[in-house]
Design a protein around this motif. Structure first.
Motif, PDB file in Angstrom:
ATOM      1  N   UNK A 241     -16.355  -1.556 -20.783  1.00 44.11           N
ATOM      2  CA  UNK A 241     -16.439  -1.169 -19.380  1.00 44.11           C
ATOM      3  C   UNK A 241     -15.369  -0.279 -19.026  1.00 44.11           C
ATOM      4  N   UNK A 242     -15.584   0.541 -18.161  1.00 39.34           N
ATOM      5  CA  UNK A 242     -14.490   1.510 -17.497  1.00 39.34           C
ATOM      6  C   UNK A 242     -13.385   0.694 -16.962  1.00 39.34           C
ATOM      7  N   UNK A 243     -12.174   1.178 -16.993  1.00 43.13           N
ATOM      8  CA  UNK A 243     -11.013   0.522 -16.503  1.00 43.13           C
ATOM      9  C   UNK A 243     -11.217   0.249 -14.984  1.00 43.13           C
ATOM     10  N   UNK A 244     -10.397  -1.048 -14.674  1.00 47.41           N
ATOM     11  CA  UNK A 244     -10.569  -1.427 -13.072  1.00 47.41           C
ATOM     12  C   UNK A 244      -9.277  -0.601 -12.545  1.00 47.41           C
ATOM     13  N   UNK A 245      -9.441  -0.325 -11.497  1.00 46.12           N
ATOM     14  CA  UNK A 245      -8.580   0.192 -10.410  1.00 46.12           C
ATOM     15  C   UNK A 245      -8.588  -0.230  -9.064  1.00 46.12           C
ATOM     16  N   UNK A 246      -7.564  -0.847  -8.509  1.00 46.77           N
ATOM     17  CA  UNK A 246      -7.633  -1.332  -7.211  1.00 46.77           C
ATOM     18  C   UNK A 246      -7.930  -0.324  -6.075  1.00 46.77           C
ATOM     19  N   UNK A 247      -8.830  -0.477  -5.277  1.00 47.95           N
ATOM     20  CA  UNK A 247      -8.900   0.593  -4.072  1.00 47.95           C
ATOM     21  C   UNK A 247      -7.867   1.042  -3.453  1.00 47.95           C
ATOM     22  N   UNK A 248      -7.008   0.199  -3.268  1.00 43.48           N
ATOM     23  CA  UNK A 248      -5.589   0.679  -2.392  1.00 43.48           C
ATOM     24  C   UNK A 248      -4.937   1.729  -3.222  1.00 43.48           C
ATOM     25  N   UNK A 249      -4.770   1.672  -4.601  1.00 43.12           N
ATOM     26  CA  UNK A 249      -4.432   2.564  -5.449  1.00 43.12           C
ATOM     27  C   UNK A 249      -4.868   3.639  -5.963  1.00 43.12           C
ATOM     28  N   UNK A 250      -6.067   3.765  -5.455  1.00 40.66           N
ATOM     29  CA  UNK A 250      -7.090   4.966  -6.466  1.00 40.66           C
ATOM     30  C   UNK A 250      -6.996   6.070  -5.662  1.00 40.66           C
ATOM     31  N   UNK A 251      -6.993   7.091  -6.312  1.00 38.34           N
ATOM     32  CA  UNK A 251      -7.008   8.472  -5.831  1.00 38.34           C
ATOM     33  C   UNK A 251      -8.432   9.012  -5.475  1.00 38.34           C
ATOM     34  N   UNK A 252      -8.996   9.281  -4.299  1.00 38.20           N
ATOM     35  CA  UNK A 252     -10.345   9.654  -4.013  1.00 38.20           C
ATOM     36  C   UNK A 252     -10.312  10.505  -3.075  1.00 38.20           C
ATOM     37  N   UNK A 253     -11.376  11.512  -3.061  1.00 36.55           N
ATOM     38  CA  UNK A 253     -11.541  12.410  -2.208  1.00 36.55           C
ATOM     39  C   UNK A 253     -12.006  11.689  -0.625  1.00 36.55           C
ATOM     40  N   UNK A 254     -11.725  12.338   0.439  1.00 35.32           N
ATOM     41  CA  UNK A 254     -11.907  11.689   1.800  1.00 35.32           C
ATOM     42  C   UNK A 254     -13.582  11.279   1.805  1.00 35.32           C
ATOM     43  N   UNK A 255     -14.309  12.048   1.204  1.00 41.66           N
ATOM     44  CA  UNK A 255     -15.736  11.603   1.363  1.00 41.66           C
ATOM     45  C   UNK A 255     -15.942  10.251   0.446  1.00 41.66           C
ATOM     46  N   UNK A 256     -15.319  10.424  -0.560  1.00 41.13           N
ATOM     47  CA  UNK A 256     -15.581   8.867  -1.711  1.00 41.13           C
ATOM     48  C   UNK A 256     -14.948   7.974  -0.906  1.00 41.13           C
ATOM     49  N   UNK A 257     -13.772   7.985  -0.332  1.00 41.48           N
ATOM     50  CA  UNK A 257     -13.247   7.167   0.395  1.00 41.48           C
ATOM     51  C   UNK A 257     -13.793   6.347   1.403  1.00 41.48           C
ATOM     52  N   UNK A 258     -14.498   7.312   2.231  1.00 39.78           N
ATOM     53  CA  UNK A 258     -15.331   6.699   3.507  1.00 39.78           C
ATOM     54  C   UNK A 258     -16.421   6.035   3.117  1.00 39.78           C
ATOM     55  N   UNK A 259     -17.147   6.073   1.838  1.00 37.54           N
ATOM     56  CA  UNK A 259     -18.030   5.196   1.541  1.00 37.54           C
ATOM     57  C   UNK A 259     -17.611   3.546   1.526  1.00 37.54           C
ATOM     58  N   UNK A 260     -16.254   3.543   0.969  1.00 37.91           N
ATOM     59  CA  UNK A 260     -15.885   2.192   0.975  1.00 37.91           C
ATOM     60  C   UNK A 260     -15.333   1.784   2.331  1.00 37.91           C
ATOM     61  N   UNK A 261     -15.481   2.445   3.100  1.00 38.51           N
ATOM     62  CA  UNK A 261     -14.981   1.999   4.678  1.00 38.51           C
ATOM     63  C   UNK A 261     -16.252   0.884   5.119  1.00 38.51           C
ATOM     64  N   UNK A 262     -17.511   0.845   4.554  1.00 38.54           N
ATOM     65  CA  UNK A 262     -18.643   0.096   4.876  1.00 38.54           C
ATOM     66  C   UNK A 262     -19.051  -0.705   3.834  1.00 38.54           C
TER      67      UNK A 262
END
Length: 296
Positions: A241-262
């Motif tokens: 499995x790919x490595x885990x990364x905490x959401x708070x520490x992940x580098x994501x585009x604003x679009x990708x981060x918005x999906x995690x808002x809901x």
């Protein structure tokens, strides 16, 4: 002959038409790009350029609307609202007298965040993102337009779309996939072929009367954490499995981060009961297995 006009003949519309429609159908689709128009024509779609200021293209689109029996709208709203109604609303009202079915592709983002709880079509809309608010406004605009002009409107609220060319395998193979973990986060998904099945069923059994509307959530049976989907994709490939990364520490585009808002679980009960739909891919497990098998 029945004529389907798709305004924005993209990934989802291409899964429906022309290959899902029986003989006796004419399919016309619009695109912004001339090179895509050529590819559409090769697939049996009469391609028109829209938006376009070219007089010939505008005249051809007006003629197509006059012959349209079924209208599928997949062009998304922008900052100025729904682009179809803004540019073509008067033309649809004037020329669309033969239109018996209108399909509008929306999103489950109109419900906003429900902290992992369930939503169905009777729940109030409470979008938490600008994209979600734009979709709510577009749904309302189309509902009012349909009521004013006697069109039978069918709104399809799509979950996250995946399918050929939109699976996780390439990133997993390349080692660039990450399992972003946010506690309690779940998404609903839908394979593009199952969307086509829903649209096909609605065209065959339209529920809305002229001037009225029907709304369907379009998703599979299991909302799941995104990290579980990536882990399953890796297992199908025989990889760790790919490595885990905490959401708070992940580098994501604003679009990708918005999906995690809901986070929510979307009910598809109405879609199944009213349209008689049986999903080919009821969860991501069947869907990913089919994508991998198709790759050979």
């Amino acid at each position: 002959m029945q004529t389907l006009l798709t305004l924005g003949h993209g990934y989802t519309a291409a899964a429906l038409a022309p290959r899902r429609l029986a003989d006796g159908w004419r399919v016309i689709g619009t695109t912004r790009r001339a090179e895509k128009a050529a590819a559409m024509r090769g697939a049996g779609v009469e391609a028109l350029l829209w938006p376009s200021e070219d007089a010939g293209e505008r005249a051809a689109l007006a003629e197509a609307l006059g012959e349209t029996s079924h209208l599928l709208v997949s062009a998304g709203p922008g900052e100025a609202g729904d682009p179809v109604l803004a540019d073509l609303g008067p033309l649809i009202a004037e020329r669309g007298r033969r239109i018996a079915w209108v399909g509008y592709l929306s999103t489950t983002g109109v419900y906003g965040d429900r902290a992992g709880g369930w939503v169905d079509e009777t729940d109030p809309l409470d979008p938490g993102t600008a994209r979600g608010r734009a979709r709510v406004a577009a749904e309302e605009a189309w509902t009012a337009f349909a009521a004013e002009h006697g069109l039978a409107l069918h709104i399809f609220r799509l979950a996250g779309i995946y399918g050929p060319g939109r699976g996780p395998f390439a990133k997993v193979r390349a080692g660039t996939a990450r399992r972003i973990v946010k506690s309690g986060q779940v998404f609903s998904r839908i394979h593009v072929e199952d969307i086509a099945t829903v649209l096909e069923a609605s065209i065959a059994r339209p529920e809305a009367a002229p001037g009225g509307s029907a709304v369907y959530n379009v998703c599979d049976d299991e909302a799941a954490p995104p990290q579980d989907v990536l882990a399953h994709a890796a297992a199908l490939l025989g990889l760790p499995p790919p490595p885990e990364q905490a959401f708070e520490e992940a580098e994501m585009s604003p679009m990708a981060r918005s999906f995690y808002a809901e986070s929510k679980r979307v009910s598809n009960r109405r879609m199944k009961e009213r349209l008689g739909v049986e999903l080919r891919f009821p969860t991501y497990r069947e869907g990913l297995a089919a994508l991998l098998a198709a790759e050979g």
